[in-house]
Design a protein around this motif. Sequence first.
Motif, short mmCIF file in Angstrom:
data_model
loop_
_atom_site.label_atom_id
_atom_site.label_comp_id
_atom_site.label_asym_id
_atom_site.label_seq_id
_atom_site.Cartn_x
_atom_site.Cartn_y
_atom_site.Cartn_z
N ARG A 17 -43.05 7.87 26.13
CA ARG A 17 -44.47 7.54 26.02
C ARG A 17 -44.75 6.19 26.64
O ARG A 17 -43.94 5.27 26.56
CB ARG A 17 -44.86 7.53 24.54
CG ARG A 17 -46.36 7.53 24.32
CD ARG A 17 -46.64 7.66 22.87
NE ARG A 17 -46.53 6.35 22.25
CZ ARG A 17 -47.20 5.98 21.18
NH1 ARG A 17 -47.99 6.82 20.60
NH2 ARG A 17 -47.07 4.79 20.68
N SER A 61 -55.01 5.45 27.54
CA SER A 61 -54.60 6.23 26.38
C SER A 61 -53.16 5.93 26.01
O SER A 61 -52.30 5.85 26.86
CB SER A 61 -54.74 7.72 26.68
OG SER A 61 -54.14 8.48 25.65
N GLU A 62 -52.91 5.77 24.73
CA GLU A 62 -51.54 5.57 24.23
C GLU A 62 -50.78 6.89 24.17
O GLU A 62 -49.60 6.90 23.91
CB GLU A 62 -51.58 4.94 22.84
CG GLU A 62 -52.03 3.52 22.85
CD GLU A 62 -51.05 2.59 23.53
OE1 GLU A 62 -49.84 2.73 23.32
OE2 GLU A 62 -51.50 1.73 24.29
N ASN A 63 -51.45 8.00 24.38
CA ASN A 63 -50.82 9.31 24.22
C ASN A 63 -50.40 9.93 25.55
O ASN A 63 -50.36 11.14 25.67
CB ASN A 63 -51.75 10.27 23.48
CG ASN A 63 -51.95 9.85 22.04
OD1 ASN A 63 -51.40 8.86 21.60
ND2 ASN A 63 -52.74 10.60 21.32
N GLU A 112 -42.95 -0.04 16.93
CA GLU A 112 -44.03 0.06 17.92
C GLU A 112 -45.33 0.48 17.26
O GLU A 112 -46.38 -0.05 17.56
CB GLU A 112 -43.65 1.06 19.00
CG GLU A 112 -44.69 1.14 20.11
CD GLU A 112 -44.29 2.10 21.20
OE1 GLU A 112 -45.20 2.77 21.74
OE2 GLU A 112 -43.10 2.19 21.52
N GLU A 169 -49.02 -2.02 16.95
CA GLU A 169 -50.20 -1.67 17.76
C GLU A 169 -51.48 -2.09 17.08
O GLU A 169 -51.62 -2.24 15.95
CB GLU A 169 -50.21 -0.16 18.04
CG GLU A 169 -49.09 0.23 18.95
CD GLU A 169 -49.08 1.72 19.24
OE1 GLU A 169 -49.87 2.48 18.66
OE2 GLU A 169 -48.27 2.13 20.05
N SER A 195 -48.15 0.15 25.01
CA SER A 195 -49.45 -0.52 25.12
C SER A 195 -49.44 -1.60 26.19
O SER A 195 -50.49 -1.95 26.72
CB SER A 195 -49.86 -1.09 23.78
OG SER A 195 -48.88 -2.00 23.32
#
Length: 74
Positions: A3, A13-15, A70, A74, A6
């Motif tokens: 993934r 998007s973090e996804n 993590e 965030e 940040s």
Amino acid sequence: MTRFGSLDGFSASENNAWKGYPFKVLNELEEDGFINQGSHRSKSVYIYEVGLEQAKVLLEKSGIEDWKNEVTNE
């Protein structure tokens, strides 16, 4: 999946995650509703919330806990 973090600056998007995995696996994850590959020419995928939750379950089951740092940072 790897993934984006940040601080990577690749996506708002973090996804999102890199798409460097066997196509068969990516296709199965998409069919199961865990990810969206978007254009098959793109180099990243979008991870749905259900995919993130499943990943957390698998990480915990495997005894991998570094991802928790993590999430809390965030």
